[in-house]
Design an enzyme around this catalytic site. Structure first.
Site, mmCIF file in Angstrom:
data_model
loop_
_atom_site.group_PDB
_atom_site.id
_atom_site.type_symbol
_atom_site.label_atom_id
_atom_site.label_comp_id
_atom_site.label_asym_id
_atom_site.label_seq_id
_atom_site.Cartn_x
_atom_site.Cartn_y
_atom_site.Cartn_z
ATOM 1 N N SER A 205 0.865 -1.190 0.000
ATOM 2 C CA SER A 205 0.000 0.000 0.000
ATOM 3 C C SER A 205 0.895 1.232 0.000
ATOM 4 O O SER A 205 2.000 1.207 0.552
ATOM 5 C CB SER A 205 -0.874 0.028 1.256
ATOM 6 O OG SER A 205 -1.481 1.302 1.382
ATOM 7 N N TYR B 110 -1.878 -0.496 10.201
ATOM 8 C CA TYR B 110 -1.947 -0.755 8.757
ATOM 9 C C TYR B 110 -0.687 -0.230 8.079
ATOM 10 O O TYR B 110 -0.024 -0.951 7.327
ATOM 11 C CB TYR B 110 -3.195 -0.094 8.164
ATOM 12 C CG TYR B 110 -3.377 -0.383 6.691
ATOM 13 C CD1 TYR B 110 -3.798 -1.631 6.263
ATOM 14 C CD2 TYR B 110 -3.112 0.591 5.727
ATOM 15 C CE1 TYR B 110 -3.949 -1.907 4.909
ATOM 16 C CE2 TYR B 110 -3.270 0.330 4.374
ATOM 17 C CZ TYR B 110 -3.696 -0.923 3.968
ATOM 18 O OH TYR B 110 -3.840 -1.197 2.627
HETATM 19 N N1 LIG Z 1 -8.552 -0.811 -1.856
HETATM 20 C C1 LIG Z 1 -7.581 0.054 -1.629
HETATM 21 O O1 LIG Z 1 -7.772 1.287 -1.754
HETATM 22 C C2 LIG Z 1 -6.206 -0.438 -1.252
HETATM 23 C C3 LIG Z 1 -5.205 0.532 -1.109
HETATM 24 C C4 LIG Z 1 -3.935 0.138 -0.772
HETATM 25 C C5 LIG Z 1 -3.668 -1.209 -0.597
HETATM 26 N N2 LIG Z 1 -4.650 -2.139 -0.750
HETATM 27 C C6 LIG Z 1 -4.304 -3.550 -0.524
HETATM 28 O O2 LIG Z 1 -4.838 -4.348 -1.553
HETATM 29 C C7 LIG Z 1 -5.071 -5.666 -1.055
HETATM 30 C C8 LIG Z 1 -6.478 -6.102 -1.439
HETATM 31 O O3 LIG Z 1 -7.399 -5.241 -0.799
HETATM 32 P P1 LIG Z 1 -8.852 -4.899 -1.376
HETATM 33 O O4 LIG Z 1 -8.981 -3.435 -1.403
HETATM 34 O O5 LIG Z 1 -9.103 -5.672 -2.605
HETATM 35 O O6 LIG Z 1 -9.736 -5.409 -0.144
HETATM 36 P P2 LIG Z 1 -11.014 -6.358 -0.021
HETATM 37 O O7 LIG Z 1 -11.936 -6.130 -1.160
HETATM 38 O O8 LIG Z 1 -11.495 -6.150 1.369
HETATM 39 O O9 LIG Z 1 -10.396 -7.820 -0.167
HETATM 40 C C9 LIG Z 1 -9.526 -8.338 0.812
HETATM 41 C C10 LIG Z 1 -9.280 -9.791 0.520
HETATM 42 O O10 LIG Z 1 -8.405 -10.324 1.554
HETATM 43 C C11 LIG Z 1 -9.002 -11.503 2.063
HETATM 44 N N3 LIG Z 1 -8.721 -11.699 3.485
HETATM 45 C C12 LIG Z 1 -8.795 -10.795 4.478
HETATM 46 N N4 LIG Z 1 -8.533 -11.369 5.656
HETATM 47 C C13 LIG Z 1 -8.293 -12.678 5.411
HETATM 48 C C14 LIG Z 1 -7.958 -13.789 6.206
HETATM 49 N N5 LIG Z 1 -7.828 -13.680 7.545
HETATM 50 N N6 LIG Z 1 -7.797 -14.990 5.622
HETATM 51 C C15 LIG Z 1 -7.937 -15.120 4.293
HETATM 52 N N7 LIG Z 1 -8.226 -14.103 3.468
HETATM 53 C C16 LIG Z 1 -8.419 -12.890 4.023
HETATM 54 C C17 LIG Z 1 -10.488 -11.305 1.884
HETATM 55 O O11 LIG Z 1 -11.117 -12.572 1.939
HETATM 56 P P3 LIG Z 1 -12.690 -12.752 2.315
HETATM 57 O O12 LIG Z 1 -13.436 -11.734 1.521
HETATM 58 O O13 LIG Z 1 -12.949 -14.146 1.863
HETATM 59 O O14 LIG Z 1 -12.781 -12.531 3.780
HETATM 60 C C18 LIG Z 1 -10.542 -10.629 0.526
HETATM 61 O O15 LIG Z 1 -10.488 -11.574 -0.500
HETATM 62 C C19 LIG Z 1 -4.841 -5.596 0.462
HETATM 63 O O16 LIG Z 1 -3.581 -6.111 0.775
HETATM 64 C C20 LIG Z 1 -4.893 -4.113 0.757
HETATM 65 O O17 LIG Z 1 -4.149 -3.754 1.895
HETATM 66 C C21 LIG Z 1 -5.926 -1.782 -1.065
#
Ligand SMILES: NC(=O)c1ccc[n+]([C@@H]2O[C@H](COP(=O)([O-])OP(=O)(O)OC[C@H]3O[C@@H](n4cnc5c(N)ncnc54)[C@H](OP(=O)(O)O)[C@@H]3O)[C@@H](O)[C@H]2O)c1
Length: 252
Positions: free
Chosen positions: A140, A153
């Site tokens: 991130s 985070y």
């Molecule tokens: N969206 C943003 O603006 C943003 C910005 C910077 C970085 N990121 C990074 O991008 C990555 C993906 O995030 P996203 O935005 O796509 O979030 P998201 O839609 O909330 O998806 C998160 C994913 O991680 C999985 N996960 C969370 N906890 C888990 C656990 N204990 N065991 C197994 N799986 C788990 C979830 O699985 P379930 O749904 O099955 O629980 C889901 O598939 C993350 O690393 C996040 O930090 C996102």
């Protein structure tokens, strides 16, 4: 050329699901991990509809032994060309709390840092023996800022970023490549839960297409959307004391 075998963690939602659909359309053989079975099955069905061969495994990444068992088993069946550690937990601290409660802190540290680090060490050894492979971490842009609204985070992502860079240097002589992706704001359930504004917001499908294209070109660092690369560079020119004062004010 034979189909690439790719593991994506956190494929049941957001960026991970979008990446799965991008690689499915390219005819990859995909291993998709997630925790929520229904959502993971939805991603799998969308990928199969694009002609890809899919295997899914549902478990909680807090279970480190499951990471080891599932990774070893899947990599033995079909060695991975690419492993994307994407799963993560986000969210800023509630205003009425000074810090995260212990359980939430343990979960976030585990999913954002311990799980990818354990998995990466395992797969790095196997890829090094094969003399090829790529490991990708979805970090991130928060890795570069001491965010008072989300100290844990930011800390987990900063740790992951340094680990990724050190691992990249370590693995180069083995022919194994490492990529660190640092998203800004991507429109997913995680970022939708934030109370802060989301400047330069980008859709998850668009972000995934950019990430996959840059990985294919061999990028070691990817910032998406690009505006955050500029913001980070500009922030690097600002004295640390000023940056700290601005962040402290924003968190009030
Ligand atoms: N969206 C943003 O603006 C943003 C910005 C910077 C970085 N990121 C990074 O991008 C990555 C993906 O995030 P996203 O935005 O796509 O979030 P998201 O839609 O909330 O998806 C998160 C994913 O991680 C999985 N996960 C969370 N906890 C888990 C656990 N204990 N065991 C197994 N799986 C788990 C979830 O699985 P379930 O749904 O099955 O629980 C889901 O598939 C993350 O690393 C996040 O930090 C996102």
């Amino acid at each position: 050329m034979s189909a690439k075998t790719i593991l994506i963690t956190g494929a049941s939602s957001g960026i991970g699901a979008s990446l799965a659909r991008v690689y499915a359309a390219q005819g990859a053989r995909l291993v998709l991990w997630g925790r929520n079975e229904e959502r993971l099955n939805t991603t799998a069905a969308e990928c199969r509809a694009r002609g890809a061969q899919i295997e899914t495994t549902c478990f909680d990444l807090a279970e480190l032994n499951q990471i080891v068992e599932n990774l070893e088993a899947a990599d033995t069946r079909n060695p991975f060309d690419l492993v994307i550690f994407n799963a993560g937990l986000g969210g800023s601290l509630p205003r009425d709390r000074a810090a995260q409660d212990v359980g939430a802190a343990e979960r976030m540290a585990g999913v954002n840092f311990t799980a990818p680090v354990v998995g990466a060490n395992l797969i790095a050894e196997r890829m090094a023996k094969r003399g090829r492979g790529r490991i990708v971490f979805i970090g991130s842009i928060a890795e570069s800022f001491p965010l008072p609204m989300a100290p844990l985070y930011a800390g987990t992502k900063a740790g992951l970023a340094l680990f990724a860079e050190a691992l990249e240097l370590r693995l180069a002589k083995y022919g194994v490549r490492v990529t660190l992706v640092s998203p800004g704001f991507v429109d997913t359930p995680m970022s939708r839960s934030l109370r802060e504004p989301r400047p330069f917001l980008i859709g998850a499908d668009e972000a995934a297409a950019i990430i996959a294209r840059k990985i294919e070109r061999g990028a070691r660092r990817i910032v998406v959307p690009w505006q955050f690369a500029v913001i980070r560079a500009a922030a690097g020119l600002v004295p640390r004391a000023i940056m700290r004062a601005v962040l402290a004010r924003a968190a009030r």
